[in-house]
Design an enzyme around this catalytic site. Structure first.
Site, PDB file in Angstrom:
ATOM      1  N   ASP A 185       0.868  -1.163   0.000  1.00 30.17           N
ATOM      2  CA  ASP A 185       0.000   0.000   0.000  1.00 30.17           C
ATOM      3  C   ASP A 185       0.913   1.224   0.000  1.00 30.17           C
ATOM      4  O   ASP A 185       2.066   1.132   0.400  1.00 30.17           O
ATOM      5  CB  ASP A 185      -0.848  -0.046   1.277  1.00 30.17           C
ATOM      6  CG  ASP A 185      -1.878   1.040   1.294  1.00 30.17           C
ATOM      7  OD1 ASP A 185      -2.335   1.423   0.211  1.00 30.17           O
ATOM      8  OD2 ASP A 185      -2.224   1.502   2.387  1.00 30.17           O
ATOM      9  N   LYS A 189      -5.527  31.923  -2.062  1.00 36.50           N
ATOM     10  CA  LYS A 189      -4.935  30.687  -2.586  1.00 36.50           C
ATOM     11  C   LYS A 189      -6.059  29.772  -3.023  1.00 36.50           C
ATOM     12  O   LYS A 189      -7.206  29.925  -2.599  1.00 36.50           O
ATOM     13  CB  LYS A 189      -4.066  30.030  -1.530  1.00 36.50           C
ATOM     14  CG  LYS A 189      -4.804  29.342  -0.395  1.00 36.50           C
ATOM     15  CD  LYS A 189      -3.840  28.451   0.366  1.00 36.50           C
ATOM     16  CE  LYS A 189      -4.553  27.543   1.336  1.00 36.50           C
ATOM     17  NZ  LYS A 189      -4.395  27.904   2.728  1.00 36.50           N
TER      18      LYS A 189
END
Lengths: 350, 1103
Positions: free
Chosen positions: B453, B588
């Protein structure tokens, strides 16, 4: 756009079939597939690789040759070690362990007391039962034959009838004992009713050792142990242990017998003693010390006594135990277990 | 990528079809299947889009878009029973002769292997209400709730049917050598019974022996049963995930019900902090955010709303799933699935129903047990026939059979192996690998593929700033010297361009440090806020320091929080500076959103017009970062004109007037969850050890690929097919797919692949990354590898990994971040969550395999020396040289500690440079091992024992020739005057004592030979003089073995208890030359093996 798409697909399809297939084979994982094909038949004989049991003929040959060489070498190594041992510890004429000082297990134990006849292992599961019917020759022949064979195997005059003693034997009178050169001769004619040739030839020259009459003779002897001899006296504890009848016998006869080891039998339990009746010993319940020690002399004959059961009860199992009485061989439970100077057996007369 | 298109999703799919028309189709797709659904992947590879929270609809586009055609056009109720036949149609079932029950269990499992299919999230709410007979205001009526409970089942996870305990126990009592031992014990009892029947005072030897044998089997059976009982209880851990109570509206009133009572159709209120009680379709959401980490392994709060945003139930925003947790906000929803039919229920069902395959070491042990048992049965039957033919009685023949079985079966070996494994497990635990099943200790050593993983295992599972783009240049934030960052500029603190970006980054952020953390390094300080902002905050604190103070000086006066429609966040700060303006706007957001808002850009300290060239540069930078799989955020600022915004201006956040301006673009910051520091090394070690590391992640393909490159799963030079096509400037279809060794496979591609296609991928590519995989697909991948005959390790931490963990040859879960479910499903737990610990595990696993081999060799060797006495006893009719009890004394006594001590041996050569063993060829017990142990060393030991036997017999009067054929008289109890070679006569008991003495001496000579054997077992290749005698456990074992032998022989009473007699000192000696021979012989064998690799000797005698 749809046409474009199908075209691309076709090209890649063909590419896939032409290029990737060998690739797949190349990069196949190592080793055989999980399921082995062919099973055991293929294992026994693989036709493709010409293998028998997983090996080719050459491979079998090599491994066979290797193991032949290996085992020959290993056996040679073994024999080398064996001769080393033989050279160091084992001699041919006498056991490497003998006598008190060197410490043979057997010597320290002392001699076992054994009987004849002994039951047959195959036919009689009870290891120490003497079982026969009175009157039927077939029935007691097995037991009687053992005693006959015993007497037959005793050292004989050589040549027969010449009257000379068997080689390396001598006739001993009490203080005289056996030595390394000559052992004392066991006189065959002193066993009364329990000897194969009865002294009174008029009746029957060949005896059945009392079996036909239900008065069986049983031979008792001490096992041979190299360099072992009894003390020849029974004093102190030995005397305390001895049954009264034996004590009486000893006090009456010891002077005449001289140094000897005594052997005495009786019923194991009270009812056995009642059933047993009396016992007669030939030549007496003792073995003279002069027959010892056994030094692997030629024609050495184990000294023995015969006991005859006088009128034992028929139809009952009678347990009899015999024990030796000597200062050097005091019988404790451990010795009883080992049958040293002690034995017990049962008798059943139908 | 021009700005201004409102729907990114549509735009991108159009773009992808454009690429497609140009024929840039990734070749591997064609290789693996003739797919018409490649468009998604093509766009993926060139797609610079950032990740979801900043507004990428890509996820929804990528994840299983291809499934759409298969979704039934007409909505069907989400009833499994109705769906089952449809799903089963996909996997052809084998014609089975098994019972209905098994077939049913199999069909359930096959069903669970499929992806979740449902439409409850797609249909209109009204339709849903009708279908579920419910009402958003009043909920279900109590009656209906009951009705639904009986129709759809209770909200419970049904545990799989378990094998009854007594069957498990019985299996343990009959496994391994147990059957043979039972036969031995039975024969003993039979022999005793027969003896006892014929003679009342028969010796009880056979009774005792039978009891000993039976108790050995019983004890080892109990031992392995105990080992097994400790194993998995998967369902229990799933139960822990289940919340206790839920707020439900029924009959118009809100009540708290036990979660198990929850029925399909119930209206449930959700608040932050709750565990979601079932699969629920939201009808209202007030800023509800859920943590789906239990399902996806990615622990990140994702917003959930009432709109259906995707056909795929996993992607759509209006579904929340059972056992995930609500982190923020509140919501209301309708229960659409309960219990086993929920997504989690299906994973749980799959994980607990999967049969984990037999471990390699168990297979090896089975193989070994088969070999030894076959040998035992072969010899047993052969000698039974021979002895009957030779005229021995049935009883005697049966007694011989007992001896042969006892001699052949290494009674202590299975326990020894367990102890060896346990010791290694303990050692591994100290190196942060906690092994749950002992057998898994070795499994890791045989592993040839690791499916890892990504998040949390390979990476640190925490965001950190990777790069900054400003002033038209890319800057590396961390490790500027890293080869990966070659050609990038270094950050110079103080540059006006950097400072502008830093200012926005510092101000436009809601993250802040927790108070009271003085003196802790910045990187370790705890931050309140989301992952992205926290990462930026920490980095800024490190680069510039004192962010809090800076923020204080530039007070925030107004803020527009982030939302998923705007995809930006802006704040206004009062900032008195010389340029005249009082307010600074900092903003942002998703770069494409930000650039839309900008008309100027800061270049070389000057604010310039944002022209096409600048936009192209921006696009290139954005795509570059996107291709690296990084999360990209755009920053811009603007000094609000002082005339319009004088000091003390009050801002209206509802309808901000400043948004009508255009701003100045200052730069991009990219973030990534960086790989753990030692992972690249660990991956390299794995590769040099011949282990293929494959990434299987639920994460995005680009991120997966980027991380794969960074950690070395994809080696630097290797390119995927489309990358190769891009660099060579040719269409993908023109390239030969076979020249490519790397592939990034998307979960959506896997869905429609059949087994052969997956197998072809697995075979053809050396470096593989699977992205966006579902739990079922992880399982599919694992099974694909297993079909290739490889031994697969799977690492994972989420519940979603649990089926794969269970199915893998060895499942490895994470100790810190791992969910309980994954820990239960796993065989091993990495306590420090670090992939590098796996390498330790592999090393230990390989070492223990080697050591077990030595251990088996050591133990098997004296089998033959235990057998030889019986052969000679039967064939040469000599008195028995070695008693059955003495054999047990060796197998269960003196041999055990030395065999265990071999587990402490160090490796012979660098075991991590070897390929993983081939499970089909490199067996634990090989032909060579048997040949060498039985045929050679065992034979030398036999000769040693026999020499000792003959020496003692001869010294006591029985010369070898006298012994031949003496057996029947020797063993006859009524013969009390058996004559020896010197005319001495022996009573039965005296003979038996002599026999027992011989037996003890034979036992001692085996012990003496085993000294040498233990020393030669230490090494299979190198010289013992090189290896040294530094294994102190082994040295101790040598002494212990000898001491134990002395105790067994010389303790008073042993003559009765074990039939062992005290021996004279010189009877220890005859075996010594043979011990030396063993040592020298093996030293020569190893010399030949070293000097002539590949020679006949190596082929035949290297085990």
């Amino acid at each position: 756009m749809a046409d474009e798409e199908t075209k691309t697909l076709k090209t890649t399809k063909s590419k896939r079939s032409s290029k990737t297939l060998p690739q797949e084979q190349d990069s196949a994982p190592p080793g055989p597939p999980i399921v082995e094909e062919g099973g055991w038949k293929k294992f026994v004989w693989n036709e493709d690789k010409r293998e028998f049991l997983g090996r080719t003929g050459k491979s079998w040959f090599l491994i066979f040759v290797f193991y032949v060489i290996f085992f020959i070498s290993l056996f040679a190594f073994f024999m080398f070690n064996w001769y080393l041992v033989l050279f160091l510890t084992v001699s041919d004429d006498k056991p490497s362990k003998h006598g008190d000082r060197i410490g043979s297990v057997l010597y320290q134990d002392g001699p076992g007391l054994s009987i004849r006849p002994i039951p047959d292992r195959q036919t009689n599961s009870n290891t120490a039962l003497i079982w026969f019917s009175v009157g039927s020759y077939e029935n007691f022949r097995y037991w009687k034959n053992q005693l006959s064979a015993w007497f037959y195997n005793m050292p004989k005059e050589t040549p027969p009838g010449s009257g000379s003693l068997p080689e390396a034997t001598k006739e001993c009178n009490p203080p005289e004992v056996s030595n390394g050169d000559k052992s004392c001769l066991v006189p065959i004619e002193r066993y009364g009713a329990c000897q194969p040739l009865l002294p009174d030839t008029s009746i029957n020259t060949i005896t059945d050792f009392g079996y036909s009459r239900g008065e069986p003779c049983i031979l008792l002897k001490l096992n041979r142990i190299y360099d072992w001899s009894p003390k020849g006296e029974c004093t102190g504890d030995c005397l305390k242990e001895a049954p009264t009848e034996l004590k009486d016998y000893m006090s009456a006869n010891s002077a005449a017998i001289g140094e000897a080891i005594y052997i005495w039998c009786q019923g194991q339990y009270e009812h056995d003693q009642e059933n047993l009746g009396s016992i007669e010993y030939f030549p007496g319940p003792y073995i003279r010390k002069s027959y010892f020690p056994f030094l692997n002399q030629k024609n050495y004959q184990s000294p023995f006594i015969m006991m005859q059961l006088k009128r034992p009860l028929t139809g009952a199992v009678i347990a009899i135990e015999c024990k030796v009485y000597d200062d050097r061989l005091e019988i404790d439970d451990d010795k009883k277990l080992k049958n040293i100077g002690y034995t017990k057996f049962q008798i059943l007369i139908d | 990528m021009s700005a201004g298109k409102p729907n990114m999703g549509r735009k991108l799919s159009r773009k992808s079809s454009y690429v497609f028309e140009n024929g840039q189709i990734p070749g591997y797709v064609h290789m693996i299947r003739q797919a018409s659904r490649t468009s998604s992947m093509v766009s993926r590879t060139t797609d610079p889009e950032p990740r979801e929270s900043y507004g990428s609809p890509r996820v929804s586009r990528l994840w299983k878009e291809t499934r759409q055609p298969r979704t039934p056009a007409t909505p069907e109720p989400p009833d499994v029973d109705e769906r089952t036949p449809l799903l089963l149609g996909k996997t052809p079932k084998k014609p089975d002769t098994r019972s209905d029950e098994e077939a049913k269990a199999e069909s359930v499992l096959a069903d669970l292997r499929k992806e979740l299919e449902m439409d409850s999230h797609k249909i209109s709410l009204d339709e849903l209400y009708t279908r579920l007979e419910t009402n958003p205001e009043n909920g279900l009526s109590n009656r209906q709730a009951e009705l639904h409970q009986s129709k759809y089942g209770m909200n419970l996870l049904t545990p799989p049917k378990e094998t009854p305990e007594w069957i498990k126990f019985a299996r343990n009592l009959l496994g391994g050598f147990a059957i043979l031992m039972w036969i031995g014990a039975f024969l003993c009892f039979a022999a005793f019974a027969v003896q006892n029947a014929t003679k009342p005072d028969a010796p009880k030897d056979y009774l005792y022996l039978g009891i000993v044998l039976a108790s050995v089997v019983l004890i080892s059976g109990l031992f392995s049963y105990y080992q097994e009982a400790k194993s998995s209880r998967i369902m229990d851990s799933f139960k822990k995930l289940v919340p206790q109570h839920a707020q439900v509206i029924r009959e118009g009133s809100q009540l708290s019900v036990c979660v198990t009572e929850l029925a399909v159709g119930d209206v449930v209120e959700l608040t932050y902090g709750d565990r979601i009680p079932a699969d629920i379709r939201l009808i209202e959401s007030f800023g509800l955010k859920v943590d789906n980490s239990a399902l996806t392994g990615e622990s990140e709060a994702v917003a959930r709303s009432a709109e259906c945003t995707h056909d795929n139930p996993l992607e759509t925003k209006n579904l929340v799933f059972f056992s995930t947790s609500a982190i923020e906000g509140t919501g209301k929803g309708i229960v659409v699935n309960v219990g086993d039919k929920t997504l989690m229920g299906r994973i749980a069902g799959l994980a607990s129903r999967l049969e984990s395959s037999q471990t390699p070491i168990a297979r090896e042990m089975d193989h070994f047990v088969h070999i030894i048992s076959s040998v035992a049965i072969f010899f047993g039957v052969l000698f039974f026939i021979i002895s009957v033919a030779m005229g021995y009685s049935w009883l005697d023949s049966a007694v011989f059979l007992i001896g042969i079985i006892v001699a052949n079966v290494p009674e202590g070996l299975l326990a020894t192996v367990t102890v060896c494994l346990a010791l290694t497990a303990k050692r591994m635990a100290s190196k942060n690998c906690l092994v749950k099943h002992l057998e898994a200790v070795e499994t890791l050593g045989s592993v040839s593929v690791i499916c890892s993983d990504k998040t949390g295992t390979l990476t640190q599972n925490k965001m950190s700033m990777s790069r900054m783009w400003y002033n038209g240049k890319m800057h590396a934030v961390e490790r500027p010297d890293d080869p990966d960052n070659e050609g990038l500029s270094k950050i110079i603190v103080g540059d006006p361009e950097f400072m502008a970006l830093a200012t926005v980054a510092r101000l436009c952020s809601r993250a802040h440090f927790k108070v009271g953390q003085v003196g802790i390094p910045d990187a370790l300080r705890e931050v309140v806020g989301d992952a992205t902002e926290s990462a930026i905050l920490k980095r800024m604190e490190t680069l510039l320091g004192n962010v809090e103070q800076y923020r204080f000086r530039n007070k925030k006066v107004c803020e527009i929080p982030f939302n998923s429609t705007n995809k930006y966040q802006a704040s206004v700060h009062c900032n008195k500076s010389d340029c005249g303006s009082h307010f600074l706007l900092a903003m942002k957001g998703a770069p494409e959103k930000i650039i839309e808002q900008c008309s100027t850009i800061l270049i070389n300290g000057e604010t310039k017009e944002l022209d096409e060239q600048c936009k192209a540069e921006f696009k290139a930078a954005y795509e570059e970062l996107g291709a690296r799989g990084e999360r990209v955020i755009g920053f811009c600022d603007y000094r609000l004109p002082p005339e319009e915004f004088p000091e003390g201006h009050l801002f209206n956040t509802e309808n901000p007037e400043f948004m009508s301006f255009t701003f100045r673009f200052v730069g991009l910051i990219s973030l990534i969850d960086p790989p753990r520091v030692n992972v690249p090394n660990a991956v390299r070690t794995c590769r040099s050890a011949g282990i293929k590391v494959v990434m299987v992640t639920g994460d995005h393909p680009l991120t997966a690929k980027a991380i794969a490159r960074q950690v070395g799963i994809i080696s630097p030079g290797n390119k995927t097919l489309d990358e190769l096509a891009a660099t060579q400037g040719v269409p993908v279809s023109d390239l030969d797919p076979s020249q490519v060794k790397v592939a990034v496979i998307h979960g959506s591609e896997l869905i429609d692949m059949d087994e052969e296609e997956l197998d072809a991928i697995i075979r053809n590519f050396d470096e593989l990354v699977f992205a966006r995989t579902s739990p079922q697909q992880k399982l599919q991948i694992v099974e694909g590898f297993q079909r290739q005959g490889t031994c697969v390790a799977v690492t994972g931490d989420g519940v979603n990994d649990s089926p794969a963990l269970k199915k893998a040859d060895i499942g490895i879960s994470m100790g810190i971040t791992g969910s309980d479910v994954s820990k239960e499903a796993a065989d091993m737990i990495l306590l420090d969550d670090n992939f590098a610990s796996i390498v330790t595990g592999v090393e230990e696993g390989r070492l223990i395999f080697d050591n077990l081999k030595k251990c088996v060799f050591y133990t098997l060797t004296d089998n033959i020396s235990e057998l030889t006495p019986f052969f000679l006893f039967i064939l040469a009719r000599i008195p028995l040289p070695l008693g059955t009890i003495s054999i047990l004394c060796i197998d269960l006594g003196t041999d055990v500690v030395p065999a265990v001590s071999l587990a402490y041996e160090k490796g012979e050569s660098d075991i991590m440079r070897r390929s993983p063993r081939n499970p089909l060829k490199d067996n634990l017990v090989t032909k060579q091992l048997i040949s060498y142990a039985y045929g050679q060393i065992g034979m030398i030991e036999s000769f040693a024992g026999m020499l000792t036997y003959f020496v003692i017999m001869s010294e006591n009067g029985f010369l070898p020739l006298k012994l031949l054929g003496l057996r029947s008289q020797w063993d006859a109890q009524q013969i009390n005057d058996l004559e020896d070679s010197f005319g001495q006569e022996w009573t039965y008991e005296q003979r038996k004592r002599l026999e027992n003495t011989c037996s003890a001496a034979y036992f001692v000579s085996i012990v003496v030979c085993q000294w040498a054997n233990l020393i030669i077992s230490k090494t299979r290749r190198v010289s013992i003089f090189k290896k040294g005698m530094t294994n102190w456990v082994l040295n101790f074992a040598l002494i212990f073995e000898t001491a134990l032998a002395c105790v067994l022989i010389y303790t008073p009473g042993m003559d009765v208890a074990l039939k062992m007699m005290p021996l004279r000192v010189h009877w220890w000696l005859p075996a010594l030359p043979f011990a030396i021979l063993i040592f020298v012989y093996d030293e020569i064998r190893r010399l030949i093996i070293r000097k002539f690799p590949g020679s006949w000797v190596e082929e035949e005698f290297y085990y």
